[in-house]
Design an enzyme around this catalytic site. Structure first.
Site, PDB file in Angstrom:
ATOM      1  N   HIS A   1      -4.718  -1.539  -6.172  1.00  0.00           N
ATOM      2  CA  HIS A   1      -4.118  -0.298  -6.640  1.00  0.00           C
ATOM      3  C   HIS A   1      -5.248   0.685  -6.864  1.00  0.00           C
ATOM      4  CE1 HIS A   1      -0.274  -2.188  -8.009  1.00  0.00           C
ATOM      5  NE2 HIS A   1      -1.061  -3.231  -8.020  1.00  0.00           N
TER       6      HIS A   1
ATOM      7  N   ASP B   1       0.820  -1.214   0.000  1.00  0.00           N
ATOM      8  CA  ASP B   1       0.000   0.000   0.000  1.00  0.00           C
ATOM      9  C   ASP B   1       0.853   1.264   0.000  1.00  0.00           C
ATOM     10  OD1 ASP B   1      -2.204  -1.809   0.399  1.00  0.00           O
ATOM     11  OD2 ASP B   1      -1.584  -1.888   2.494  1.00  0.00           O
TER      12      ASP B   1
HETATM   13  P1  IMP Z   1      -2.582 -12.980   1.775  1.00  0.00           P
HETATM   14  O1  IMP Z   1      -1.722 -12.400   0.719  1.00  0.00           O
HETATM   15  O2  IMP Z   1      -4.050 -12.732   1.551  1.00  0.00           O
HETATM   16  O3  IMP Z   1      -2.271 -14.422   2.054  1.00  0.00           O
HETATM   17  O4  IMP Z   1      -2.243 -12.206   3.133  1.00  0.00           O
HETATM   18  C1  IMP Z   1      -0.996 -12.377   3.821  1.00  0.00           C
HETATM   19  C2  IMP Z   1      -0.591 -11.094   4.520  1.00  0.00           C
HETATM   20  O5  IMP Z   1      -0.184 -10.150   3.540  1.00  0.00           O
HETATM   21  C3  IMP Z   1      -1.705 -10.415   5.329  1.00  0.00           C
HETATM   22  O6  IMP Z   1      -1.125  -9.781   6.466  1.00  0.00           O
HETATM   23  C4  IMP Z   1      -2.239  -9.377   4.378  1.00  0.00           C
HETATM   24  O7  IMP Z   1      -2.851  -8.302   5.056  1.00  0.00           O
HETATM   25  C5  IMP Z   1      -0.936  -8.954   3.685  1.00  0.00           C
HETATM   26  N1  IMP Z   1      -1.140  -8.419   2.336  1.00  0.00           N
HETATM   27  C6  IMP Z   1      -1.321  -9.121   1.192  1.00  0.00           C
HETATM   28  N2  IMP Z   1      -1.400  -8.292   0.138  1.00  0.00           N
HETATM   29  C7  IMP Z   1      -1.256  -7.050   0.612  1.00  0.00           C
HETATM   30  C8  IMP Z   1      -1.221  -5.761  -0.010  1.00  0.00           C
HETATM   31  O8  IMP Z   1      -1.320  -5.592  -1.241  1.00  0.00           O
HETATM   32  N3  IMP Z   1      -1.068  -4.696   0.835  1.00  0.00           N
HETATM   33  C9  IMP Z   1      -0.910  -4.850   2.174  1.00  0.00           C
HETATM   34  N4  IMP Z   1      -0.915  -6.033   2.783  1.00  0.00           N
HETATM   35  C10 IMP Z   1      -1.097  -7.120   2.013  1.00  0.00           C
END
Ligand code: IMP
Length: 462
Positions: free
Chosen positions: A64, A36
């Site tokens: 995005h 982010d």
């Molecule tokens: P997952 O990618 O859904 O398995 O999430 C794993 C971890 O990565 C969690 O803590 C999510 O909040 C974080 N996460 C995944 N994608 C993003 C992103 O694009 N921005 C911020 N955090 C992310």
């Protein structure tokens, strides 16, 4: 290549590529914190001057937000280059594709008048598909892991986005239960495949549901195939050998922008494991995730938010649970694009950034959301970690160690806003410039762009 649409900074005759000091050839854009950081805005601005934009990792867990004029686009899977006519947009083999979400984005953008056709969007035939059972498994796995047991009343979960990312990459590693984009091209073979995979998935989900006390509804492989068919019809014209396509573009001296999703601290190998996502989201993933080798990419643009945020589980040494943290969250609209979850906010962490800038090999830095810090009396930057009474500047491998850290801060005076009309870094208030210089000196990488608002023209370059 001239911009096809005003970037808002086109008043200067030099291209943005020149103004950012990029070397000839390809570039990777990568987040250096926990996601982010505002990568979408920089990709969107640079896409005007690149021939192709290629995403290399992650899936619909990313979000995005790009603001063009009075139009706001929230993209999860689409490369940000889709907002420029005529660009080649690639979803590489390292991306996990949720077919329903991708079709939703394609049709949504078409309804808003954008041309998304088989000459502008290419989806790797080697990419893996996120299917509905991956999302169910993702949620059940989180519930199962965080349940109390004899030793612990509760533990912190990964805090996933629930988009099925982990289970899909796990199936990719398991191989026998994986479904790839190429499988959409032959429905008969896919039917046979689903009849093998779905019973295994049902057994796994039933066990997890039984363990957590959640209801379980077995999946019917034929119903799954019927659900997939209309989605496949939309996607098939876009399926391609994207590695071959990118090599062809490279040979023709076309410039490719590799767009990282998520961020370096969420990288499965180099991030704050286990509180990470399941892909290589550092710049290193650009190569395995697209098939384009490292020596082809001479520029790595590290995207850094002017402060730190994190969503989901895992330690964050500079987290502020006070009115400054709340203020940053409100002014910076720090709520997830994908899940709407409030993000934890805190001071910039230069120890973590030094580590991620070196892992991702950042050659250039863009500092985003600088305007959010305006009018704070003072600004703190974490320059050391105190662990067991000793100050270190190394980033620990272990999340348990990271959670014990006491941050050591350097304090700089704040700057007054508004800053959103500044078009160059030299136009920013002196204290804001000093803040950026401190970051650049500490990391040993030049800051070439400061974002001072969400719009394309709210950007100070050079
Ligand atoms: P997952 O990618 O859904 O398995 O999430 C794993 C971890 O990565 C969690 O803590 C999510 O909040 C974080 N996460 C995944 N994608 C993003 C992103 O694009 N921005 C911020 N955090 C992310």
């Amino acid at each position: 290549m001239p911009p096809t649409e005003s970037t808002g900074i086109a008043a200067d005759p030099a291209t943005l590529i020149d103004r950012l000091g990029l070397k000839p050839g390809h570039a990777t854009i990568v987040g250096l914190q926990w996601g982010d950081e505002g990568k979408g805005k920089v990709v969107d601005m640079l896409a005007a001057e690149f021939d192709a934009v290629a995403r290399y990792n992650g899936g619909a867990n990313a979000g995005h937000t790009v603001v063009v004029g009075d139009q706001k686009y929230a993209l999860h899977l689409m490369p940000s280059g889709v907002l420029y006519p005529g660009r080649v947009n690639v979803l590489g083999n390292g991306v996990v594709i949720d077919p329903e979400q991708l079709v939703k984005e394609i049709t949504g953008l078409r309804e808003r008048g954008l041309t998304i056709d088989s000459s502008t969007l290419f989806v790797s035939n080697r990419a893996h598909l996120v299917l509905p059972y991956h999302k169910t498994q993702d949620k059940l796995q989180e519930t199962a892991y965080t349940m109390p047991n004899a030793l612990d009343q509760s533990v912190e979960g990964i805090g996933t986005t629930g988009r099925g990312i982990g289970p899909c990459y796990a199936d990719k590693a398991l191989r026998s239960t994986a479904v790839r984009v190429v499988d959409l091209l032959d429905m008969d073979t896919l039917r046979h495949k689903l009849h093998r995979i779905v019973p295994i998935k049902n057994a796994t989900l039933k066990a997890l549901a039984g363990f957590t006390g959640e209801p379980f509804e077995p999946i019917d492989p034929d119903a799954l195939l019927d659900w997939l068919k209309p989605l496949a019809e939309v996607l098939i014209p876009h399926v391609a050998d994207t590695a071959g396509l990118l090599h062809g573009l490279t040979k023709e001296n076309k410039r490719i922008l590799f767009e990282g999703a998520n961020a370096t601290l969420l990288d499965i190998d180099h991030g704050t494991y286990p509180y990470v996502t399941s892909s290589n989201c550092s710049s290193l993933g650009a190569h395995t995730g697209t098939g384009v080798p490292g020596h082809r990419v001479g520029n790595v643009i590290g995207i850094v938010k002017a402060y730190q945020t994190r969503v989901g589980g895992g330690p964050m040494p500079t987290q502020l649970d006070d009115e400054i943290g709340d203020r940053i969250r409100e002014v910076g609209h720090e709520y997830g694009t994908t899940t709407g979850r409030p993000r934890r906010c805190g001071w910039i962490d230069l120890v973590a950034l030094k580590y991620t800038a070196s892992v991702s090999g950042a050659t250039t830095l863009c500092v985003m959301l600088v305007d959010v810090l305006a009018d704070l009396p003072e600004l703190k930057l974490c320059t050391g970690y105190k662990i067991d009474g000793q100050v270190v500047d190394r980033f620990p491998a272990c999340s348990e160690d990271l959670s014990k850290i006491e941050p050591v801060y350097e304090t700089l005076p704040g700057f007054a806003g508004p800053v959103d009309q500044c078009k160059t870094i030299a136009e920013l208030p002196e204290n804001a410039q000093a803040y950026l210089k401190f970051i650049s000196d500490y990391l040993g990488v030049p800051v070439v762009l400061a974002s001072v608002g969400p719009k394309r023209d709210q950007t100070a370059v050079g």
